[in-house]
Write a protein that holds these residues in place. Sequence first.
Motif, PDB file in Angstrom:
ATOM      1  N   TYR A  10       0.833  -1.207   0.000  1.00 48.15           N
ATOM      2  CA  TYR A  10       0.000   0.000   0.000  1.00 48.15           C
ATOM      3  C   TYR A  10       0.868   1.258   0.000  1.00 48.15           C
ATOM      4  CZ  TYR A  10      -3.397   3.502   1.442  1.00 48.15           C
ATOM      5  OH  TYR A  10      -4.170   4.635   1.504  1.00 48.15           O
ATOM      6  N   GLU A  11       1.912   1.257   0.811  1.00 47.92           N
ATOM      7  CA  GLU A  11       2.796   2.420   0.902  1.00 47.92           C
ATOM      8  C   GLU A  11       3.507   2.677  -0.426  1.00 47.92           C
ATOM      9  OE1 GLU A  11       4.492   5.769   2.622  1.00 47.92           O
ATOM     10  OE2 GLU A  11       2.782   4.553   3.240  1.00 47.92           O
ATOM     11  N   ARG A  52       0.988   4.265  -2.674  1.00 49.19           N
ATOM     12  CA  ARG A  52       0.626   5.604  -2.203  1.00 49.19           C
ATOM     13  C   ARG A  52       1.739   6.622  -2.469  1.00 49.19           C
ATOM     14  NH1 ARG A  52       0.155   8.809   2.372  1.00 49.19           N
ATOM     15  NH2 ARG A  52       1.611   7.610   3.615  1.00 49.19           N
ATOM     16  N   THR A  53       2.961   6.257  -2.196  1.00 53.49           N
ATOM     17  CA  THR A  53       4.046   7.227  -2.303  1.00 53.49           C
ATOM     18  C   THR A  53       4.653   7.333  -3.703  1.00 53.49           C
ATOM     19  OG1 THR A  53       5.688   5.624  -1.555  1.00 53.49           O
ATOM     20  CG2 THR A  53       4.681   7.000   0.127  1.00 53.49           C
ATOM     21  N   LYS A 112       2.746   6.923  -6.678  1.00 51.90           N
ATOM     22  CA  LYS A 112       1.640   6.847  -7.639  1.00 51.90           C
ATOM     23  C   LYS A 112       1.955   7.537  -8.968  1.00 51.90           C
ATOM     24  CE  LYS A 112      -1.020  10.556  -5.518  1.00 51.90           C
ATOM     25  NZ  LYS A 112      -2.278  10.885  -4.887  1.00 51.90           N
ATOM     26  N   ARG A 154      -5.024   2.827  -8.962  1.00 50.16           N
ATOM     27  CA  ARG A 154      -5.460   3.281  -7.647  1.00 50.16           C
ATOM     28  C   ARG A 154      -5.894   2.128  -6.761  1.00 50.16           C
ATOM     29  NH1 ARG A 154      -2.871   6.536  -8.904  1.00 50.16           N
ATOM     30  NH2 ARG A 154      -3.244   8.707  -9.346  1.00 50.16           N
ATOM     31  N   PRO A 213      -3.526   6.409   6.992  1.00 51.83           N
ATOM     32  CA  PRO A 213      -4.158   6.763   5.715  1.00 51.83           C
ATOM     33  C   PRO A 213      -4.963   5.627   5.084  1.00 51.83           C
ATOM     34  CG  PRO A 213      -1.873   7.490   5.734  1.00 51.83           C
ATOM     35  CD  PRO A 213      -2.087   6.676   6.983  1.00 51.83           C
ATOM     36  N   VAL A 214      -4.678   4.385   5.457  1.00 53.16           N
ATOM     37  CA  VAL A 214      -5.398   3.243   4.886  1.00 53.16           C
ATOM     38  C   VAL A 214      -6.887   3.282   5.238  1.00 53.16           C
ATOM     39  CG1 VAL A 214      -5.158   1.513   6.730  1.00 53.16           C
ATOM     40  CG2 VAL A 214      -5.153   0.787   4.350  1.00 53.16           C
TER      41      VAL A 214
END
Length: 83
Positions: free
Chosen positions: A17-18, A21-22, A24, A36, A50-51
């Motif tokens: 996920y990180e 997210r970082t 993208k 996404r 943030p999740v």
Amino acid sequence: MIKVAIMGYGTVGSGVYEVFRTNKTSIDKKVGQELRVQYVLDLREFPGDPVMDVLTHDFEDILNDDEVKIVAECVYFQQGTGG
């Protein structure tokens, strides 16, 4: 847009996920379209993380969303732990 679901938010799932997210902008450029994270599936809560914006506790949310094209299984069950 390609929508992704991540199953599990432990060490591996949170790392996946990180990365999404970082990075993208870079990922979108390499893929050629937006990628996404639509859902992160986990049984636990993560207050302040943030999740929480994409967290679900119900696998059916992922299963019934026709827009989810990629599912990353990041769940590990150790034998003898009830999993």
